[in-house]
Design a protein around this motif. Structure first.
Motif, PDB file in Angstrom:
ATOM      1  N   ASN A   1       0.982  -1.180   0.072  1.00 60.20           N
ATOM      2  CA  ASN A   1      -0.050  -0.033  -0.226  1.00 60.20           C
ATOM      3  C   ASN A   1       0.732   1.226  -0.010  1.00 60.20           C
ATOM      4  O   ASN A   1       1.866   1.487   0.657  1.00 60.20           O
ATOM      5  CB  ASN A   1      -0.929   0.052   1.312  1.00 60.20           C
ATOM      6  CG  ASN A   1      -2.073   0.813   1.254  1.00 60.20           C
ATOM      7  OD1 ASN A   1      -2.092   1.938   0.697  1.00 60.20           O
ATOM      8  ND2 ASN A   1      -3.336   0.352   1.428  1.00 60.20           N
ATOM      9  N   ILE A   2       0.612   2.323  -0.718  1.00 61.39           N
ATOM     10  CA  ILE A   2       1.201   3.613  -0.803  1.00 61.39           C
ATOM     11  C   ILE A   2       0.930   4.433   0.551  1.00 61.39           C
ATOM     12  O   ILE A   2       1.788   5.458   0.662  1.00 61.39           O
ATOM     13  CB  ILE A   2       0.838   4.400  -1.881  1.00 61.39           C
ATOM     14  CG1 ILE A   2      -0.498   4.826  -1.997  1.00 61.39           C
ATOM     15  CG2 ILE A   2       1.234   3.444  -3.326  1.00 61.39           C
ATOM     16  CD1 ILE A   2      -0.951   5.602  -3.225  1.00 61.39           C
ATOM     17  N   LEU A   3      -0.251   4.156   1.221  1.00 66.24           N
ATOM     18  CA  LEU A   3      -0.513   4.738   2.375  1.00 66.24           C
ATOM     19  C   LEU A   3       0.916   4.836   3.633  1.00 66.24           C
ATOM     20  O   LEU A   3       1.285   3.846   3.635  1.00 66.24           O
ATOM     21  CB  LEU A   3      -1.545   4.104   3.286  1.00 66.24           C
ATOM     22  CG  LEU A   3      -1.813   4.864   4.647  1.00 66.24           C
ATOM     23  CD1 LEU A   3      -2.416   6.410   4.275  1.00 66.24           C
ATOM     24  CD2 LEU A   3      -2.996   4.220   5.329  1.00 66.24           C
ATOM     25  N   ARG A   4       1.314   6.301   3.857  1.00 63.09           N
ATOM     26  CA  ARG A   4       2.591   6.270   4.612  1.00 63.09           C
ATOM     27  C   ARG A   4       2.195   7.566   5.441  1.00 63.09           C
ATOM     28  O   ARG A   4       1.477   8.466   4.873  1.00 63.09           O
ATOM     29  CB  ARG A   4       3.788   6.419   3.955  1.00 63.09           C
ATOM     30  CG  ARG A   4       4.381   5.357   3.353  1.00 63.09           C
ATOM     31  CD  ARG A   4       4.564   3.971   4.153  1.00 63.09           C
ATOM     32  NE  ARG A   4       5.158   2.899   3.279  1.00 63.09           N
ATOM     33  CZ  ARG A   4       4.268   1.976   2.959  1.00 63.09           C
ATOM     34  NH1 ARG A   4       3.042   1.903   3.180  1.00 63.09           N
ATOM     35  NH2 ARG A   4       5.023   0.817   2.368  1.00 63.09           N
ATOM     36  N   PRO A   5       2.435   7.582   6.578  1.00 65.51           N
ATOM     37  CA  PRO A   5       3.440   6.979   7.365  1.00 65.51           C
ATOM     38  C   PRO A   5       2.557   5.619   8.103  1.00 65.51           C
ATOM     39  O   PRO A   5       1.408   5.777   7.942  1.00 65.51           O
ATOM     40  CB  PRO A   5       3.846   7.974   8.732  1.00 65.51           C
ATOM     41  CG  PRO A   5       2.755   8.660   8.720  1.00 65.51           C
ATOM     42  CD  PRO A   5       2.246   8.977   7.403  1.00 65.51           C
ATOM     43  N   VAL A   6       3.473   4.743   8.503  1.00 63.57           N
ATOM     44  CA  VAL A   6       2.992   3.587   9.203  1.00 63.57           C
ATOM     45  C   VAL A   6       3.803   3.666  10.351  1.00 63.57           C
ATOM     46  O   VAL A   6       4.748   3.547  10.547  1.00 63.57           O
ATOM     47  CB  VAL A   6       3.103   2.307   8.462  1.00 63.57           C
ATOM     48  CG1 VAL A   6       2.623   1.134   9.184  1.00 63.57           C
ATOM     49  CG2 VAL A   6       2.265   2.319   7.244  1.00 63.57           C
ATOM     50  N   SER A   7       3.204   3.319  11.552  1.00 63.43           N
ATOM     51  CA  SER A   7       3.753   3.127  13.036  1.00 63.43           C
ATOM     52  C   SER A   7       3.296   1.751  13.463  1.00 63.43           C
ATOM     53  O   SER A   7       2.502   1.067  13.206  1.00 63.43           O
ATOM     54  CB  SER A   7       3.195   4.417  13.992  1.00 63.43           C
ATOM     55  OG  SER A   7       3.656   5.677  13.350  1.00 63.43           O
ATOM     56  N   CYS A   8       3.968   1.357  14.560  1.00 62.77           N
ATOM     57  CA  CYS A   8       3.913   0.124  15.114  1.00 62.77           C
ATOM     58  C   CYS A   8       4.486   0.337  16.813  1.00 62.77           C
ATOM     59  O   CYS A   8       5.090   1.033  17.066  1.00 62.77           O
ATOM     60  CB  CYS A   8       4.641  -1.005  14.442  1.00 62.77           C
ATOM     61  SG  CYS A   8       6.342  -0.857  14.687  1.00 62.77           S
ATOM     62  N   ILE A   9       3.636  -0.623  17.598  1.00 63.77           N
ATOM     63  CA  ILE A   9       4.044  -0.767  18.765  1.00 63.77           C
ATOM     64  C   ILE A   9       3.961  -2.125  18.975  1.00 63.77           C
ATOM     65  O   ILE A   9       3.383  -3.073  18.994  1.00 63.77           O
ATOM     66  CB  ILE A   9       2.958  -0.057  19.732  1.00 63.77           C
ATOM     67  CG1 ILE A   9       2.489   1.248  19.337  1.00 63.77           C
ATOM     68  CG2 ILE A   9       3.049  -0.374  21.352  1.00 63.77           C
ATOM     69  CD1 ILE A   9       1.179   1.758  20.250  1.00 63.77           C
ATOM     70  N   PHE A  10       5.422  -2.843  19.635  1.00 66.83           N
ATOM     71  CA  PHE A  10       5.680  -3.946  19.998  1.00 66.83           C
ATOM     72  C   PHE A  10       5.425  -3.864  21.591  1.00 66.83           C
ATOM     73  O   PHE A  10       6.074  -3.260  22.218  1.00 66.83           O
ATOM     74  CB  PHE A  10       7.102  -4.370  19.903  1.00 66.83           C
ATOM     75  CG  PHE A  10       7.296  -4.895  18.202  1.00 66.83           C
ATOM     76  CD1 PHE A  10       7.568  -6.303  18.149  1.00 66.83           C
ATOM     77  CD2 PHE A  10       6.994  -4.138  16.950  1.00 66.83           C
ATOM     78  CE1 PHE A  10       7.745  -6.874  16.807  1.00 66.83           C
ATOM     79  CE2 PHE A  10       7.127  -4.622  15.872  1.00 66.83           C
ATOM     80  CZ  PHE A  10       7.243  -6.108  15.840  1.00 66.83           C
ATOM     81  N   ILE A  11       4.977  -4.979  21.815  1.00 68.27           N
ATOM     82  CA  ILE A  11       4.480  -5.318  23.509  1.00 68.27           C
ATOM     83  C   ILE A  11       5.024  -6.766  23.989  1.00 68.27           C
ATOM     84  O   ILE A  11       4.709  -7.723  23.298  1.00 68.27           O
ATOM     85  CB  ILE A  11       3.010  -4.837  23.760  1.00 68.27           C
ATOM     86  CG1 ILE A  11       2.685  -3.610  23.212  1.00 68.27           C
ATOM     87  CG2 ILE A  11       2.682  -5.288  25.091  1.00 68.27           C
ATOM     88  CD1 ILE A  11       1.231  -3.480  23.299  1.00 68.27           C
ATOM     89  N   ASP A  12       5.525  -6.842  25.009  1.00 68.46           N
ATOM     90  CA  ASP A  12       5.751  -8.129  25.796  1.00 68.46           C
ATOM     91  C   ASP A  12       5.553  -8.072  27.057  1.00 68.46           C
ATOM     92  O   ASP A  12       5.833  -7.223  27.608  1.00 68.46           O
ATOM     93  CB  ASP A  12       7.324  -8.393  25.573  1.00 68.46           C
ATOM     94  CG  ASP A  12       7.799  -9.822  25.744  1.00 68.46           C
ATOM     95  OD1 ASP A  12       7.549 -10.264  26.870  1.00 68.46           O
ATOM     96  OD2 ASP A  12       8.172 -10.547  24.827  1.00 68.46           O
ATOM     97  N   LEU A  13       4.647  -9.111  27.500  1.00 62.58           N
ATOM     98  CA  LEU A  13       4.321  -9.107  28.901  1.00 62.58           C
ATOM     99  C   LEU A  13       5.578  -9.798  29.687  1.00 62.58           C
ATOM    100  O   LEU A  13       6.082 -10.646  29.518  1.00 62.58           O
ATOM    101  CB  LEU A  13       3.023 -10.255  29.011  1.00 62.58           C
ATOM    102  CG  LEU A  13       1.798  -9.806  29.005  1.00 62.58           C
ATOM    103  CD1 LEU A  13       0.643 -10.924  28.825  1.00 62.58           C
ATOM    104  CD2 LEU A  13       1.347  -8.840  30.006  1.00 62.58           C
ATOM    105  N   ASN A  14       5.817  -8.794  30.613  1.00 63.08           N
ATOM    106  CA  ASN A  14       6.916  -9.232  31.687  1.00 63.08           C
ATOM    107  C   ASN A  14       6.618 -10.156  32.723  1.00 63.08           C
ATOM    108  O   ASN A  14       5.385 -10.014  33.312  1.00 63.08           O
ATOM    109  CB  ASN A  14       7.436  -7.897  32.219  1.00 63.08           C
ATOM    110  CG  ASN A  14       8.147  -6.998  31.178  1.00 63.08           C
ATOM    111  OD1 ASN A  14       8.739  -7.410  30.418  1.00 63.08           O
ATOM    112  ND2 ASN A  14       7.947  -5.785  31.651  1.00 63.08           N
ATOM    113  N   GLY A  15       7.121 -11.134  32.843  1.00 63.54           N
ATOM    114  CA  GLY A  15       7.136 -12.441  34.018  1.00 63.54           C
ATOM    115  C   GLY A  15       5.745 -13.364  33.769  1.00 63.54           C
ATOM    116  O   GLY A  15       5.511 -14.035  34.621  1.00 63.54           O
TER     117      GLY A  15
END
Length: 479
Positions: A346-360
């Motif tokens: 897709n030509i749509l920009r910008p694109v952002s992201c969030i990476f999440i990890d559960l601790n413990g």
């Protein structure tokens, strides 16, 4: 020429009887003197009186056709076996000619059932006329008994076929509608006469034409399965609530049907959406056909609706399972990968992201069991679903304790707003579950100019990895 001497009597192709009713007339006079006024009611009180009158009739002569029809060799054999010819049915039919003669009528006619001497049933059309100059004493009456057995049998078979067709319609397990599309055909023919060739484009330019055609559709009848399908107690209730059954989706479905009819496809099918009277959805397979005898005017068409609601629910659920994680109700890894490919193209920009990890999470599973860990994952799923609702964003569980939020069209500012909302939702959740707070490692990124989506994800993933590493280093020191 006297009827008894007429050659036409003998050669007539219709069975003819010359009979003497004078004794019946004397019986009528006796009953009148006794005060009888309503002969029909009088005879009904005691039907043996009908048979008594029949026995008073003298058969003077019959023609050859009569002997042939009743399979008698001569008049004597016929007269000696009249009880075989006139069985129990006689009381039901003979009463009508008696009443006619009682009322002074010189002509009478009715259908009756006789039998040949061999026992074969005969449906006959009986006609009688009192011959001129015999009106006062009824001493000479001409009776014809025309054999209409073939006609009656055809009528009987036609009625049986009709009842069978009605039964098939009424008791069919499929919802059936009989409708009149003749006015719709007239409208389509008028468009052709005007030179319209591209009907689909015409409908795009004149969308009101579909509504006009819907108004011209006449519903003639529906069967019981239709009432059951849409939750209607009667046809009247269904017809009063058609606006509920055919909601907004009908316009598109009917538009597609009109295009099929324009193409000459008088038998077609498609999936459609209707609604029961209580508002619940009904997915149906619609099968449309113009009846063979009405191909010229579409005066009778049948629409059959097969309920495929359960199938559609199953298909939707299978589709849901293919894209979602059952535990968290978030998208799964398969959807995530497909979405990445879509965003890359897709030509749509910008694109952002969030990476999440559960601790413990592993330690929680080891110490308190997987039920406790699953509870934490469900809470995380609820937080992320709240985060992305009413947005074009998606949240996926891509591993045991790993999550990714993709934000197409989001710049750095929109990303920070989303991160702030995430922290606020997490704070509220942890306040409610204070004895088991959620701890997250988070990485985020917005794609740089000319940067591939894959490279942006790596940056966010790396940031999350460093946060997680710091979390466990600090956690180990505290331990």
């Amino acid at each position: 020429m006297d009827m008894l001497d007429s050659p036409f009597f003998e050669i007539s192709p219709i069975a003819m009887w010359l009979e003497d009713y004078s004794e019946v007339k004397k019986q009528f006079d006796l009953w009148r003197n006794q005060g009888v006024q309503d002969l029909f009611a009088f005879l009904q009180q005691d039907q043996s009186r009908i048979l008594d009158c029949a026995r008073k009739i003298k058969i003077l002569r019959v023609n050859a056709k009569t002997l042939e029809l009743y399979q008698a060799k001569d008049l004597d054999q016929l007269c000696q076996n009249l009880e075989l010819v006139f069985k129990a049915d006689m009381t039901k039919t003979h009463i009508h000619e008696l009443v006619a003669l009682w009322n002074g009528e010189t002509h009478f006619s009715h259908s009756a059932v006789n039998y040949t001497l061999t026992g074969k049933r005969l449906d006959i059309q009986l006609k009688g006329i009192v011959l001129p100059q015999h009106e006062q004493d009824l001493s000479l009456v001409l009776i014809t008994t025309e054999d209409i057995t073939a006609y009656t049998e055809a009528c009987r078979l036609e009625e049986q076929s009709r009842h069978l067709a009605e039964a098939r319609f009424d008791y069919s397990p499929t919802s059936l509608w009989v409708e009149d599309f003749s006015q719709i055909k007239i409208k389509l023919d008028q468009l052709r006469a005007l030179g319209i060739e591209d009907f689909a484009t015409f409908l795009d330019v004149h969308p009101d034409f579909v509504q006009e055609c819907i108004k011209e559709m006449v519903i003639i009848d529906v069967n019981q399965a239709t009432l059951d399908l849409f939750g209607a107690s009667s046809k009247e209730v269904l017809f009063k609530n058609l606006h509920k059954v055919f909601a907004a989706e009908m316009v598109q479905t009917f538009r597609e049907q009109l295009i099929e009819l324009w193409k000459g496809n008088l038998h077609h099918q498609r999936e459609a959406v209707n609604y029961a009277i209580d508002g619940s959805i009904r997915h149906v397979l619609l099968q449309f056909t113009v009846f063979p005898d009405y191909l010229q005017d579409w005066g009778i068409v049948q629409v059959a609706l097969t309920d495929i609601t359960a199938r559609k629910k199953a298909e939707n659920y299978l589709e849901y399972l293919g894209k979602h994680d059952v535990l968290t109700k978030l998208y799964n890894r398969a959807f995530y990968i497909a979405e990445l490919n879509r965003l890359e193209r897709n030509i749509l920009r910008p694109v952002s992201c969030i990476f999440i990890d559960l601790n413990g999470l592993k330690q929680l599973n080891d110490s308190m069991g997987h039920d406790a860990g699953d509870s934490l994952l469900r809470r995380m799923g609820n937080i992320l679903n709240q985060l992305i609702q009413h947005t074009p964003y998606s949240a996926s569980r891509i591993g045991g304790d790993e999550f990714v939020v993709l934000l197409p069209g989001a710049d750095e500012a929109a990303l920070q707003n989303c991160l702030q909302s995430l922290h606020e939702l997490l704070l509220v959740d942890n306040q409610f579950y204070a004895n088991q707070p959620i701890s997250l490692s988070i990485g985020h990124a917005t794609n740089l100019e000319q940067e591939r989506i894959e490279d942006m994800l790596k940056r966010a993933d790396l940031e999350m990895y460093h946060q997680k590493k710091n979390y466990y280093q600090n956690h180990d020191r505290r331990s």
